[in-house]
Design a protein around this motif. Structure first.
Motif, PDB file in Angstrom:
ATOM      1  N   GLU A  11       1.022  -1.262  -0.126  1.00  0.00           N
ATOM      2  CA  GLU A  11      -0.068   0.056  -0.031  1.00  0.00           C
ATOM      3  C   GLU A  11       0.888   1.399  -0.052  1.00  0.00           C
ATOM      4  O   GLU A  11       1.856   1.615   0.737  1.00  0.00           O
ATOM      5  N   VAL A  57      -1.974   7.098   0.053  1.00  0.00           N
ATOM      6  CA  VAL A  57      -2.028   7.964   1.296  1.00  0.00           C
ATOM      7  C   VAL A  57      -0.942   9.017   1.281  1.00  0.00           C
ATOM      8  O   VAL A  57       0.027   8.602   1.129  1.00  0.00           O
ATOM      9  N   LEU A  82      -7.485  11.650   7.296  1.00  0.00           N
ATOM     10  CA  LEU A  82      -7.413  10.447   8.064  1.00  0.00           C
ATOM     11  C   LEU A  82      -7.198  10.743   9.283  1.00  0.00           C
ATOM     12  O   LEU A  82      -6.308  11.360   9.553  1.00  0.00           O
ATOM     13  N   CYS A  85      -3.137   6.456  10.328  1.00  0.00           N
ATOM     14  CA  CYS A  85      -2.988   5.568   9.160  1.00  0.00           C
ATOM     15  C   CYS A  85      -1.812   4.612   9.689  1.00  0.00           C
ATOM     16  O   CYS A  85      -0.637   4.959   9.774  1.00  0.00           O
ATOM     17  N   GLY A  86      -2.051   3.291   9.802  1.00  0.00           N
ATOM     18  CA  GLY A  86      -1.234   2.118  10.346  1.00  0.00           C
ATOM     19  C   GLY A  86      -0.188   2.229   9.253  1.00  0.00           C
ATOM     20  O   GLY A  86       1.364   2.219   9.399  1.00  0.00           O
ATOM     21  N   HIS A  87      -0.429   1.751   8.195  1.00  0.00           N
ATOM     22  CA  HIS A  87       0.443   1.447   7.043  1.00  0.00           C
ATOM     23  C   HIS A  87       1.300   2.852   6.537  1.00  0.00           C
ATOM     24  O   HIS A  87       2.475   2.633   6.348  1.00  0.00           O
ATOM     25  N   ASN A 159      -9.343   4.966  12.945  1.00  0.00           N
ATOM     26  CA  ASN A 159     -10.650   5.333  11.884  1.00  0.00           C
ATOM     27  C   ASN A 159     -11.866   4.445  12.245  1.00  0.00           C
ATOM     28  O   ASN A 159     -11.489   3.597  13.035  1.00  0.00           O
ATOM     29  N   HIS A 205     -14.485   3.191   6.441  1.00  0.00           N
ATOM     30  CA  HIS A 205     -13.928   2.064   6.297  1.00  0.00           C
ATOM     31  C   HIS A 205     -14.649   0.789   6.396  1.00  0.00           C
ATOM     32  O   HIS A 205     -15.148   0.602   7.486  1.00  0.00           O
ATOM     33  N   CYS A 225     -11.293   1.975   1.533  1.00  0.00           N
ATOM     34  CA  CYS A 225     -10.745   2.946   2.424  1.00  0.00           C
ATOM     35  C   CYS A 225     -11.386   4.358   2.028  1.00  0.00           C
ATOM     36  O   CYS A 225     -12.087   4.366   1.075  1.00  0.00           O
ATOM     37  N   ASP A 231      -7.405  -1.152   0.259  1.00  0.00           N
ATOM     38  CA  ASP A 231      -6.124  -1.218   0.935  1.00  0.00           C
ATOM     39  C   ASP A 231      -5.229  -2.454   0.300  1.00  0.00           C
ATOM     40  O   ASP A 231      -5.706  -3.386   0.580  1.00  0.00           O
ATOM     41  N   CYS A 235      -4.064  -3.258   6.408  1.00  0.00           N
ATOM     42  CA  CYS A 235      -4.636  -2.183   6.972  1.00  0.00           C
ATOM     43  C   CYS A 235      -4.269  -1.946   8.622  1.00  0.00           C
ATOM     44  O   CYS A 235      -4.871  -2.796   9.268  1.00  0.00           O
ATOM     45  N   GLY A 236      -3.574  -1.076   8.846  1.00  0.00           N
ATOM     46  CA  GLY A 236      -3.222  -0.967  10.294  1.00  0.00           C
ATOM     47  C   GLY A 236      -4.291  -0.593  11.306  1.00  0.00           C
ATOM     48  O   GLY A 236      -4.287  -1.172  12.566  1.00  0.00           O
ATOM     49  N   THR A 237      -5.069   0.342  11.028  1.00  0.00           N
ATOM     50  CA  THR A 237      -6.138   0.776  11.876  1.00  0.00           C
ATOM     51  C   THR A 237      -7.353  -0.379  11.585  1.00  0.00           C
ATOM     52  O   THR A 237      -7.937  -0.346  12.695  1.00  0.00           O
TER      53      THR A 237
END
Ligand code: PYC
Length: 311
Positions: A11, A57, A82, A85-87, A159, A205, A225, A231, A235-237
């Motif tokens: 991503e 992103v 956002l 955002c984890g990634h 998110n 999301h 997203c 994603d 997706c980290g979140t």
């Protein structure tokens, strides 16, 4: 503008390190709001076509809000801003490492939804410590035109997510158009039904969850997203929100590993710890790579210099 492009488990993140006027504000939420009010054209110029696309992103670096943080970050995409955002955070850490601005060890970053942590390991993997996650609504049914009732959980992981096991087609790249149509329809149905996050925030999301295809994973996902595309990473979140929902159902203990596969086959490993106040703190580990160190140029004669659909 100088941009460092990265991808995290597939991503993309475009990290803006120079050339964007700094937003005003004492908090990251105020800075995000100032960006929205005064610089929204730049958001679109950086991530919309023809320079970007719906999966990108963007991450604007600002001075930190807290003296112990390395930087502030506002994440954005082709549609909006956002919370976290984890990634993207994993990508930012690797971009700052590439620039020689941070090294192996623990670092803090301020975001509009709170201060988060990230630990860069010597093998290049990054483990983020997210804002607390929680399950908000369990087994919510929403009627989705063309598909019928769909049941899922509403959970927060930085998110807002609607998480469902509904699967109109196998979670595979070959079916991505159909999955995207389905999740857009769920998002619209949630909005029209007035189903939202605990603070009334739109659930932007949508996460489909299915059994894994990798032997080393616990589940595979497809995540729509807020930018309108899916994603490519797990997706980290979203992984944070899923872990909170699993914990609330007694299916994931504190400290137990959750290995989340994405629709592209990439993997995040996550686990929860408990904060002093009882909150659930998600940790998510993944890898990112720098793909470009580039200058974005804005020619005044270019009718698309601010992207398609620019405000
Ligand atoms: O990794 O949290 C994430 C994320 C959110 C949107 C795209 N990626």
């Amino acid at each position: 503008m100088r941009a460092i492009d990265t991808h995290t488990e597939g991503e993309p993140t475009r990290v803006i390190v120079d050339g964007w006027p700094q937003p005003a504000g004492a908090t990251m939420a105020e800075r995000r709001d100032d960006l929205r009010a005064r610089f929204d054209q730049l958001r679109c110029a950086v991530v919309c076509e023809p320079r970007g696309h719906d999966a990108v992103v963007g991450a604007l670096l600002t001075p930190p809000v807290h003296p112990t943080s390395a930087a502030g970050i506002v994440f954005f995409n082709t549609g909006t801003y956002l919370g976290m955002c984890g990634h993207g955070l994993i990508g930012v850490v690797r971009a700052l490492e590439y620039l020689g601005r941070l090294g192996v060890g623990r670092h803090r970053f301020d975001t509009p939804v709170g201060t988060v942590g990230a630990e860069l390991a010597s093998d290049g993997t990054v483990t983020i410590e997210n804002v607390p996650a929680r399950l908000h609504l369990r087994d919510v049914a929403v009627s989705v035109p063309g598909y019928g009732p769909v049941v899922g959980d509403v959970a927060y992981g930085g998110n807002w997510f609607f998480i469902t096991h509904a699967e109109p087609a196998p979670l595979a790249l070959a079916h991505v158009r159909e999955l995207t149509r389905f999740t857009h329809a769920i998002r619209t149905a949630l909005r029209e039904a007035g189903i939202a996050g605990s603070d009334g925030t739109e659930i932007d999301h949508i996460e489909l969850s299915a059994p894994p295809t990798r032997p080393d994973a616990d589940a595979r996902n497809y995540v729509l997203c807020s930018g309108g595309d899916y994603d490519r990473s797990p997706c980290g979140t979203g992984t944070s929100a899923v872990m909170a929902a699993l914990h609330a159902r007694g299916k994931l203990a504190i400290g137990e590993h959750w290995r989340q596969e994405s629709i592209t086959g990439s993997l995040f490993t996550g686990w929860l710890t408990q904060g002093a106040d009882g909150s659930l703190v998600p940790h998510v580990r993944g890898s990112a790579f720098v793909t470009a160190d580039t200058t974005l140029r804005f020619d005044p004669r270019d009718p698309f210099r601010c992207g398609f659909g620019s405000p």
